[in-house]
Scaffold this motif. Sequence first.
Motif, PDB file in Angstrom:
ATOM      1  N   LEU A  73       0.838  -1.202   0.000  1.00 26.43           N
ATOM      2  CA  LEU A  73       0.000   0.000   0.000  1.00 26.43           C
ATOM      3  C   LEU A  73       0.869   1.246   0.000  1.00 26.43           C
ATOM      4  O   LEU A  73       1.911   1.280   0.661  1.00 26.43           O
ATOM      5  CB  LEU A  73      -0.881   0.030   1.256  1.00 26.43           C
ATOM      6  N   GLN A  74       0.420   2.272  -0.702  1.00 28.41           N
ATOM      7  CA  GLN A  74       1.082   3.568  -0.645  1.00 28.41           C
ATOM      8  C   GLN A  74       0.228   4.585   0.110  1.00 28.41           C
ATOM      9  O   GLN A  74       0.739   5.598   0.556  1.00 28.41           O
ATOM     10  CB  GLN A  74       1.368   4.095  -2.055  1.00 28.41           C
ATOM     11  N   GLU A  75      -1.064   4.312   0.242  1.00 22.77           N
ATOM     12  CA  GLU A  75      -1.963   5.172   1.010  1.00 22.77           C
ATOM     13  C   GLU A  75      -2.882   4.278   1.832  1.00 22.77           C
ATOM     14  O   GLU A  75      -3.366   3.257   1.334  1.00 22.77           O
ATOM     15  CB  GLU A  75      -2.800   6.051   0.086  1.00 22.77           C
ATOM     16  N   VAL A  76      -3.123   4.674   3.077  1.00 22.21           N
ATOM     17  CA  VAL A  76      -3.986   3.882   3.955  1.00 22.21           C
ATOM     18  C   VAL A  76      -4.632   4.811   4.980  1.00 22.21           C
ATOM     19  O   VAL A  76      -4.043   5.823   5.376  1.00 22.21           O
ATOM     20  CB  VAL A  76      -3.184   2.757   4.649  1.00 22.21           C
ATOM     21  N   THR A  77      -5.834   4.470   5.373  1.00 21.36           N
ATOM     22  CA  THR A  77      -6.498   5.164   6.470  1.00 21.36           C
ATOM     23  C   THR A  77      -6.550   4.226   7.659  1.00 21.36           C
ATOM     24  O   THR A  77      -6.974   3.071   7.537  1.00 21.36           O
ATOM     25  CB  THR A  77      -7.931   5.591   6.077  1.00 21.36           C
ATOM     26  N   LEU A  78      -6.094   4.707   8.799  1.00 19.15           N
ATOM     27  CA  LEU A  78      -6.185   3.973  10.059  1.00 19.15           C
ATOM     28  C   LEU A  78      -7.382   4.546  10.797  1.00 19.15           C
ATOM     29  O   LEU A  78      -7.460   5.756  11.029  1.00 19.15           O
ATOM     30  CB  LEU A  78      -4.901   4.160  10.865  1.00 19.15           C
ATOM     31  N   ALA A  79      -8.349   3.687  11.149  1.00 18.61           N
ATOM     32  CA  ALA A  79      -9.577   4.141  11.796  1.00 18.61           C
ATOM     33  C   ALA A  79      -9.828   3.337  13.063  1.00 18.61           C
ATOM     34  O   ALA A  79      -9.444   2.169  13.157  1.00 18.61           O
ATOM     35  CB  ALA A  79     -10.758   3.993  10.832  1.00 18.61           C
ATOM     36  N   TRP A  80     -10.478   3.960  14.023  1.00 20.68           N
ATOM     37  CA  TRP A  80     -10.830   3.282  15.267  1.00 20.68           C
ATOM     38  C   TRP A  80     -11.949   4.048  15.951  1.00 20.68           C
ATOM     39  O   TRP A  80     -12.253   5.173  15.610  1.00 20.68           O
ATOM     40  CB  TRP A  80      -9.623   3.162  16.194  1.00 20.68           C
ATOM     41  N   GLN A  81     -12.549   3.400  16.929  1.00 22.18           N
ATOM     42  CA  GLN A  81     -13.597   4.032  17.727  1.00 22.18           C
ATOM     43  C   GLN A  81     -13.046   4.303  19.116  1.00 22.18           C
ATOM     44  O   GLN A  81     -12.477   3.401  19.744  1.00 22.18           O
ATOM     45  CB  GLN A  81     -14.821   3.112  17.812  1.00 22.18           C
ATOM     46  N   HIS A  82     -13.205   5.535  19.585  1.00 25.44           N
ATOM     47  CA  HIS A  82     -12.729   5.897  20.922  1.00 25.44           C
ATOM     48  C   HIS A  82     -13.389   4.976  21.943  1.00 25.44           C
ATOM     49  O   HIS A  82     -14.601   4.775  21.916  1.00 25.44           O
ATOM     50  CB  HIS A  82     -13.078   7.368  21.204  1.00 25.44           C
ATOM     51  N   SER A  83     -12.578   4.403  22.833  1.00 23.96           N
ATOM     52  CA  SER A  83     -13.081   3.364  23.744  1.00 23.96           C
ATOM     53  C   SER A  83     -14.096   3.875  24.761  1.00 23.96           C
ATOM     54  O   SER A  83     -14.944   3.120  25.218  1.00 23.96           O
ATOM     55  CB  SER A  83     -11.915   2.694  24.476  1.00 23.96           C
ATOM     56  N   VAL A  84     -14.056   5.165  25.116  1.00 25.20           N
ATOM     57  CA  VAL A  84     -14.993   5.709  26.100  1.00 25.20           C
ATOM     58  C   VAL A  84     -16.132   6.462  25.407  1.00 25.20           C
ATOM     59  O   VAL A  84     -17.303   6.221  25.670  1.00 25.20           O
ATOM     60  CB  VAL A  84     -14.258   6.641  27.094  1.00 25.20           C
ATOM     61  N   GLU A  85     -15.774   7.368  24.524  1.00 25.04           N
ATOM     62  CA  GLU A  85     -16.771   8.238  23.889  1.00 25.04           C
ATOM     63  C   GLU A  85     -17.509   7.575  22.723  1.00 25.04           C
ATOM     64  O   GLU A  85     -18.512   8.097  22.252  1.00 25.04           O
ATOM     65  CB  GLU A  85     -16.106   9.531  23.406  1.00 25.04           C
ATOM     66  N   LYS A  86     -16.977   6.455  22.225  1.00 25.12           N
ATOM     67  CA  LYS A  86     -17.598   5.721  21.098  1.00 25.12           C
ATOM     68  C   LYS A  86     -17.740   6.597  19.855  1.00 25.12           C
ATOM     69  O   LYS A  86     -18.747   6.577  19.161  1.00 25.12           O
ATOM     70  CB  LYS A  86     -18.964   5.127  21.493  1.00 25.12           C
ATOM     71  N   VAL A  87     -16.704   7.378  19.578  1.00 21.79           N
ATOM     72  CA  VAL A  87     -16.659   8.278  18.433  1.00 21.79           C
ATOM     73  C   VAL A  87     -15.564   7.791  17.492  1.00 21.79           C
ATOM     74  O   VAL A  87     -14.470   7.439  17.932  1.00 21.79           O
ATOM     75  CB  VAL A  87     -16.379   9.724  18.892  1.00 21.79           C
ATOM     76  N   ARG A  88     -15.840   7.785  16.193  1.00 15.83           N
ATOM     77  CA  ARG A  88     -14.883   7.296  15.200  1.00 15.83           C
ATOM     78  C   ARG A  88     -13.808   8.345  14.899  1.00 15.83           C
ATOM     79  O   ARG A  88     -14.098   9.525  14.705  1.00 15.83           O
ATOM     80  CB  ARG A  88     -15.607   6.920  13.917  1.00 15.83           C
ATOM     81  N   TRP A  89     -12.565   7.867  14.845  1.00 14.05           N
ATOM     82  CA  TRP A  89     -11.406   8.652  14.442  1.00 14.05           C
ATOM     83  C   TRP A  89     -10.852   8.035  13.171  1.00 14.05           C
ATOM     84  O   TRP A  89     -10.861   6.809  13.015  1.00 14.05           O
ATOM     85  CB  TRP A  89     -10.305   8.575  15.497  1.00 14.05           C
ATOM     86  N   GLU A  90     -10.322   8.863  12.290  1.00 13.34           N
ATOM     87  CA  GLU A  90      -9.685   8.379  11.066  1.00 13.34           C
ATOM     88  C   GLU A  90      -8.446   9.216  10.792  1.00 13.34           C
ATOM     89  O   GLU A  90      -8.477  10.441  10.940  1.00 13.34           O
ATOM     90  CB  GLU A  90     -10.638   8.493   9.873  1.00 13.34           C
ATOM     91  N   GLU A  91      -7.368   8.548  10.394  1.00 12.47           N
ATOM     92  CA  GLU A  91      -6.139   9.236  10.010  1.00 12.47           C
ATOM     93  C   GLU A  91      -5.673   8.678   8.670  1.00 12.47           C
ATOM     94  O   GLU A  91      -5.539   7.462   8.522  1.00 12.47           O
ATOM     95  CB  GLU A  91      -5.048   9.046  11.063  1.00 12.47           C
ATOM     96  N   ASP A  92      -5.426   9.565   7.717  1.00  9.41           N
ATOM     97  CA  ASP A  92      -4.960   9.179   6.388  1.00  9.41           C
ATOM     98  C   ASP A  92      -3.444   9.301   6.338  1.00  9.41           C
ATOM     99  O   ASP A  92      -2.897  10.372   6.658  1.00  9.41           O
ATOM    100  CB  ASP A  92      -5.551  10.096   5.312  1.00  9.41           C
ATOM    101  N   TYR A  93      -2.781   8.225   5.925  1.00 14.92           N
ATOM    102  CA  TYR A  93      -1.325   8.209   5.835  1.00 14.92           C
ATOM    103  C   TYR A  93      -0.868   7.890   4.428  1.00 14.92           C
ATOM    104  O   TYR A  93      -1.488   7.086   3.733  1.00 14.92           O
ATOM    105  CB  TYR A  93      -0.734   7.146   6.773  1.00 14.92           C
ATOM    106  N   GLN A  94       0.241   8.503   4.051  1.00 14.02           N
ATOM    107  CA  GLN A  94       0.947   8.120   2.839  1.00 14.02           C
ATOM    108  C   GLN A  94       2.146   7.301   3.303  1.00 14.02           C
ATOM    109  O   GLN A  94       2.869   7.707   4.225  1.00 14.02           O
ATOM    110  CB  GLN A  94       1.403   9.354   2.068  1.00 14.02           C
ATOM    111  N   VAL A  95       2.355   6.140   2.685  1.00 16.75           N
ATOM    112  CA  VAL A  95       3.473   5.266   3.033  1.00 16.75           C
ATOM    113  C   VAL A  95       4.643   5.649   2.123  1.00 16.75           C
ATOM    114  O   VAL A  95       4.568   5.483   0.905  1.00 16.75           O
ATOM    115  CB  VAL A  95       3.094   3.784   2.864  1.00 16.75           C
ATOM    116  N   THR A  96       5.698   6.205   2.718  1.00 19.32           N
ATOM    117  CA  THR A  96       6.858   6.658   1.961  1.00 19.32           C
ATOM    118  C   THR A  96       8.102   5.937   2.475  1.00 19.32           C
ATOM    119  O   THR A  96       8.077   5.379   3.586  1.00 19.32           O
ATOM    120  CB  THR A  96       7.066   8.178   2.121  1.00 19.32           C
ATOM    121  N   PRO A  97       9.204   5.957   1.739  1.00 18.71           N
ATOM    122  CA  PRO A  97      10.434   5.339   2.241  1.00 18.71           C
ATOM    123  C   PRO A  97      10.889   5.904   3.589  1.00 18.71           C
ATOM    124  O   PRO A  97      11.522   5.211   4.378  1.00 18.71           O
ATOM    125  CB  PRO A  97      11.453   5.625   1.140  1.00 18.71           C
TER     126      PRO A  97
END
Length: 138
Positions: free
Chosen positions: A18-42
């Motif tokens: 992959l060269q691009e990926v989004t890491l997503a999760w739900q906050h364990s207390v607030e139950k709100v979704r977070w997403e972070e977009d990453y570029q995979v570079t050397p």
Amino acid sequence: MTSLCIGLAGVVWASLPLQEVTLAWQHSVEKVRWEEDYQVTPAGLVLQEARVRGSGAGMEIPDDARLRDGAWHYHRHLPPLQPLHAGRTPEAGDYQLCVKGGCQPLSHWLGPPTHTIAAVDFWACEPGDAADQRKALP
């Protein structure tokens, strides 16, 4: 071509081309979704944009965030992360890896989170390096 390696302490459990990926999760207390977009570079994982769908305990929205499509969008200016270290326990739930709009839980590649291995690393690697280092999944 750089790949995304997933493992811990330099031991590769999975390698994804992959060269691009989004890491997503739900906050364990607030139950709100977070997403972070990453570029995979050397140089490592470069954070492109982050989104959160609400605020709460430990979830302050940055001042420069903009509300769009029900989520607060913002940019953090960080150096490339090599590795990106993340906690992973049964109580917190699992991360999702998203590519081109489709998401899979991290357990798809690694099995469910456990108490014995409560963390995971993500880093940029060369495919040949990953094949040489791959070990059995925990």
